[in-house]
Motif scaffolding. Sequence first.
Motif, PDB file in Angstrom:
ATOM      1  N   TYR A 278      55.583  29.646  57.239  1.00 32.92           N
ATOM      2  CA  TYR A 278      55.721  28.354  57.919  1.00 32.92           C
ATOM      3  C   TYR A 278      54.689  27.317  57.479  1.00 32.92           C
ATOM      4  N   VAL A 279      53.955  27.609  56.420  1.00 32.51           N
ATOM      5  CA  VAL A 279      52.900  26.694  55.979  1.00 32.51           C
ATOM      6  C   VAL A 279      53.459  25.337  55.550  1.00 32.51           C
ATOM      7  N   GLU A 280      54.764  25.287  55.236  1.00 38.75           N
ATOM      8  CA  GLU A 280      55.344  24.016  54.813  1.00 38.75           C
ATOM      9  C   GLU A 280      55.487  23.017  55.961  1.00 38.75           C
ATOM     10  N   TYR A 281      55.486  23.506  57.205  1.00 40.30           N
ATOM     11  CA  TYR A 281      55.712  22.606  58.335  1.00 40.30           C
ATOM     12  C   TYR A 281      54.671  21.487  58.446  1.00 40.30           C
ATOM     13  N   PRO A 282      53.363  21.798  58.395  1.00 39.94           N
ATOM     14  CA  PRO A 282      52.406  20.683  58.447  1.00 39.94           C
ATOM     15  C   PRO A 282      52.570  19.717  57.282  1.00 39.94           C
ATOM     16  N   ILE A 283      52.991  20.245  56.131  1.00 40.82           N
ATOM     17  CA  ILE A 283      53.201  19.391  54.956  1.00 40.82           C
ATOM     18  C   ILE A 283      54.353  18.420  55.215  1.00 40.82           C
TER      19      ILE A 283
ATOM     20  N   VAL B 256      53.505  15.698  57.977  1.00 36.86           N
ATOM     21  CA  VAL B 256      52.721  14.566  57.451  1.00 36.86           C
ATOM     22  C   VAL B 256      53.635  13.594  56.714  1.00 36.86           C
ATOM     23  N   GLN B 257      54.530  14.132  55.878  1.00 34.16           N
ATOM     24  CA  GLN B 257      55.448  13.282  55.126  1.00 34.16           C
ATOM     25  C   GLN B 257      56.416  12.547  56.052  1.00 34.16           C
TER      26      GLN B 257
END
Length: 207
Positions: free
Chosen positions: A71-76, A79-80
């Motif tokens: 799930y590390v993509e969620y903060p990325i 932000v976008q």
Amino acid sequence: MGSGELLPLLVEVANWSTILACLVLKVPQGVAVIAAKSARGISLESLVLELSGFIVCLRYMSYYNNPLPSYVEYPIIIVQDVILLLFVLYYNGKMKDALYYTVIFVVGWYMLALQQWIINLAMNLSTVASALSKYAQLQYLWWTKDSGQVSALTWSLAVYTCLTRIFTTIMTSNDVTVLVRFIVMSVLNVWVLATILHYRKIVKKTD
């Protein structure tokens, strides 16, 4: 290489390719908006619902200590999405609403983890919210019959990341709630992408 070695490798590839895709997921959309100086074709309601769904998912995954690569993509993406939301608000002349959305999202983030039943309910509702976000974008496209500045590449990447997350979820946590979410999102993302390409084709023929 046996299946016992191949599957972990495939999960690793899926995880990293998803993260890499998410690093630039909203970039094509942002570039299109800035280049045109217009948010035409982009549904504000869809973007807000999508952002809400991502925030809930991030809170849910971290609450249950799911593997970070899953799930590390969620903060990325969050932000976008926030940056894209600001662009859309700016070009729609609604920048004063930015503070309102900020308060809602920050308060919601803290409220989600107050009780376990709240985070569980929110996760189930987030699937509905995310589905509604796709439907809102579809409705906007149907209404305008013009894909405007909506980026087909962004939606193509969204389809890919959902499909890879179906695979990694099955191979790791096998969380049914998360799995159902990604399946629903995959179908709707494909539908939005097909609609974008459909109206883009019509505009080209007209030109």
